[in-house]
Design a protein around this motif. Structure first.
Motif, PDB file in Angstrom:
ATOM      1  N   TRP A 176      66.778  21.886 -63.596  1.00  0.00           N
ATOM      2  CA  TRP A 176      67.110  23.106 -64.330  1.00  0.00           C
ATOM      3  C   TRP A 176      65.983  23.538 -65.253  1.00  0.00           C
ATOM      4  N   VAL A 177      65.239  22.590 -65.816  1.00  0.00           N
ATOM      5  CA  VAL A 177      64.077  22.966 -66.637  1.00  0.00           C
ATOM      6  C   VAL A 177      63.085  23.766 -65.797  1.00  0.00           C
ATOM      7  N   PHE A 178      62.791  23.278 -64.593  1.00  0.00           N
ATOM      8  CA  PHE A 178      61.860  24.002 -63.717  1.00  0.00           C
ATOM      9  C   PHE A 178      62.411  25.373 -63.323  1.00  0.00           C
ATOM     10  N   ILE A 179      63.690  25.441 -63.009  1.00  0.00           N
ATOM     11  CA  ILE A 179      64.286  26.727 -62.634  1.00  0.00           C
ATOM     12  C   ILE A 179      64.228  27.708 -63.800  1.00  0.00           C
ATOM     13  N   ILE A 180      64.592  27.259 -64.990  1.00  0.00           N
ATOM     14  CA  ILE A 180      64.594  28.131 -66.163  1.00  0.00           C
ATOM     15  C   ILE A 180      63.189  28.639 -66.462  1.00  0.00           C
ATOM     16  N   LEU A 181      62.201  27.770 -66.391  1.00  0.00           N
ATOM     17  CA  LEU A 181      60.840  28.159 -66.769  1.00  0.00           C
ATOM     18  C   LEU A 181      60.093  28.925 -65.682  1.00  0.00           C
ATOM     19  N   ALA A 226      65.249  32.043 -72.198  1.00  0.00           N
ATOM     20  CA  ALA A 226      64.716  30.742 -71.795  1.00  0.00           C
ATOM     21  C   ALA A 226      64.922  29.702 -72.887  1.00  0.00           C
ATOM     22  N   VAL A 227      64.646  30.065 -74.137  1.00  0.00           N
ATOM     23  CA  VAL A 227      64.818  29.113 -75.240  1.00  0.00           C
ATOM     24  C   VAL A 227      66.289  28.750 -75.402  1.00  0.00           C
ATOM     25  N   THR A 228      67.178  29.749 -75.317  1.00  0.00           N
ATOM     26  CA  THR A 228      68.610  29.484 -75.427  1.00  0.00           C
ATOM     27  C   THR A 228      69.090  28.579 -74.298  1.00  0.00           C
ATOM     28  N   ALA A 229      68.645  28.843 -73.081  1.00  0.00           N
ATOM     29  CA  ALA A 229      69.041  28.015 -71.944  1.00  0.00           C
ATOM     30  C   ALA A 229      68.508  26.588 -72.087  1.00  0.00           C
ATOM     31  N   LEU A 230      67.276  26.444 -72.534  1.00  0.00           N
ATOM     32  CA  LEU A 230      66.702  25.104 -72.697  1.00  0.00           C
ATOM     33  C   LEU A 230      67.410  24.321 -73.799  1.00  0.00           C
ATOM     34  N   ILE A 231      67.776  24.983 -74.885  1.00  0.00           N
ATOM     35  CA  ILE A 231      68.520  24.306 -75.953  1.00  0.00           C
ATOM     36  C   ILE A 231      69.899  23.887 -75.445  1.00  0.00           C
ATOM     37  N   SER A 232      70.563  24.783 -74.728  1.00  0.00           N
ATOM     38  CA  SER A 232      71.873  24.457 -74.159  1.00  0.00           C
ATOM     39  C   SER A 232      71.769  23.293 -73.192  1.00  0.00           C
ATOM     40  N   LEU A 233      70.745  23.301 -72.366  1.00  0.00           N
ATOM     41  CA  LEU A 233      70.530  22.220 -71.405  1.00  0.00           C
ATOM     42  C   LEU A 233      70.259  20.905 -72.113  1.00  0.00           C
ATOM     43  N   ILE A 275      61.453  30.703 -62.895  1.00  0.00           N
ATOM     44  CA  ILE A 275      62.065  31.846 -62.232  1.00  0.00           C
ATOM     45  C   ILE A 275      62.396  32.939 -63.246  1.00  0.00           C
ATOM     46  N   SER A 276      61.682  32.971 -64.340  1.00  0.00           N
ATOM     47  CA  SER A 276      61.768  34.055 -65.305  1.00  0.00           C
ATOM     48  C   SER A 276      63.192  34.264 -65.802  1.00  0.00           C
ATOM     49  N   ILE A 277      63.594  35.491 -65.998  1.00  0.00           N
ATOM     50  CA  ILE A 277      64.911  35.814 -66.543  1.00  0.00           C
ATOM     51  C   ILE A 277      66.017  35.303 -65.622  1.00  0.00           C
ATOM     52  N   PHE A 278      65.804  35.383 -64.328  1.00  0.00           N
ATOM     53  CA  PHE A 278      66.846  34.995 -63.373  1.00  0.00           C
ATOM     54  C   PHE A 278      67.152  33.502 -63.413  1.00  0.00           C
ATOM     55  N   GLY A 279      66.175  32.670 -63.735  1.00  0.00           N
ATOM     56  CA  GLY A 279      66.412  31.231 -63.836  1.00  0.00           C
ATOM     57  C   GLY A 279      67.334  30.896 -64.994  1.00  0.00           C
ATOM     58  N   SER A 280      67.131  31.556 -66.131  1.00  0.00           N
ATOM     59  CA  SER A 280      68.001  31.334 -67.285  1.00  0.00           C
ATOM     60  C   SER A 280      69.415  31.808 -66.998  1.00  0.00           C
ATOM     61  N   VAL A 281      69.537  32.982 -66.402  1.00  0.00           N
ATOM     62  CA  VAL A 281      70.858  33.516 -66.059  1.00  0.00           C
ATOM     63  C   VAL A 281      71.541  32.602 -65.044  1.00  0.00           C
ATOM     64  N   ALA A 282      70.788  32.107 -64.065  1.00  0.00           N
ATOM     65  CA  ALA A 282      71.359  31.205 -63.059  1.00  0.00           C
ATOM     66  C   ALA A 282      71.893  29.937 -63.711  1.00  0.00           C
ATOM     67  N   TYR A 283      71.184  29.420 -64.720  1.00  0.00           N
ATOM     68  CA  TYR A 283      71.671  28.225 -65.407  1.00  0.00           C
ATOM     69  C   TYR A 283      73.007  28.502 -66.085  1.00  0.00           C
ATOM     70  N   PHE A 284      73.109  29.620 -66.792  1.00  0.00           N
ATOM     71  CA  PHE A 284      74.357  29.927 -67.492  1.00  0.00           C
ATOM     72  C   PHE A 284      75.500  30.231 -66.534  1.00  0.00           C
ATOM     73  N   VAL A 285      75.196  30.814 -65.378  1.00  0.00           N
ATOM     74  CA  VAL A 285      76.245  31.176 -64.420  1.00  0.00           C
ATOM     75  C   VAL A 285      76.638  29.990 -63.542  1.00  0.00           C
TER      76      VAL A 285
END
Length: 64
Positions: free
Chosen positions: A41-46, A19-26, A48-58
């Motif tokens: 994307w902030v709402f999705i990352i925070l 989550a922290v890595t995805a938020l920094i990237s975002l 939807i748990s692990i899947f929200g972060s993975v969804a952002y990167f994918v």
């Protein structure tokens, strides 16, 4: 029911790191480099748990 915390703590750590890595990237990404709005994307990352972060990167970042 006895919870095996030895298995749960690494998953919690992984979730926090992703989550922290995805938020920094975002935060560093330009608006034209992501699909959708940053707020979405902030709402999705925070939320939807692990899947929200993975969804952002994918799916959230455009290939440049």
């Amino acid at each position: 029911m006895d919870i095996n915390w030895g298995l749960i703590w690494p998953l919690i750590g992984l979730q926090i790191i992703l989550a922290v890595t995805a938020l920094i990237s975002l935060y560093k990404a330009e608006p034209e480099d992501i699909r959708g709005s940053k707020l979405m994307w902030v709402f999705i990352i925070l939320l939807i748990s692990i899947f929200g972060s993975v969804a952002y990167f994918v799916a959230g970042r455009k290939n440049t």
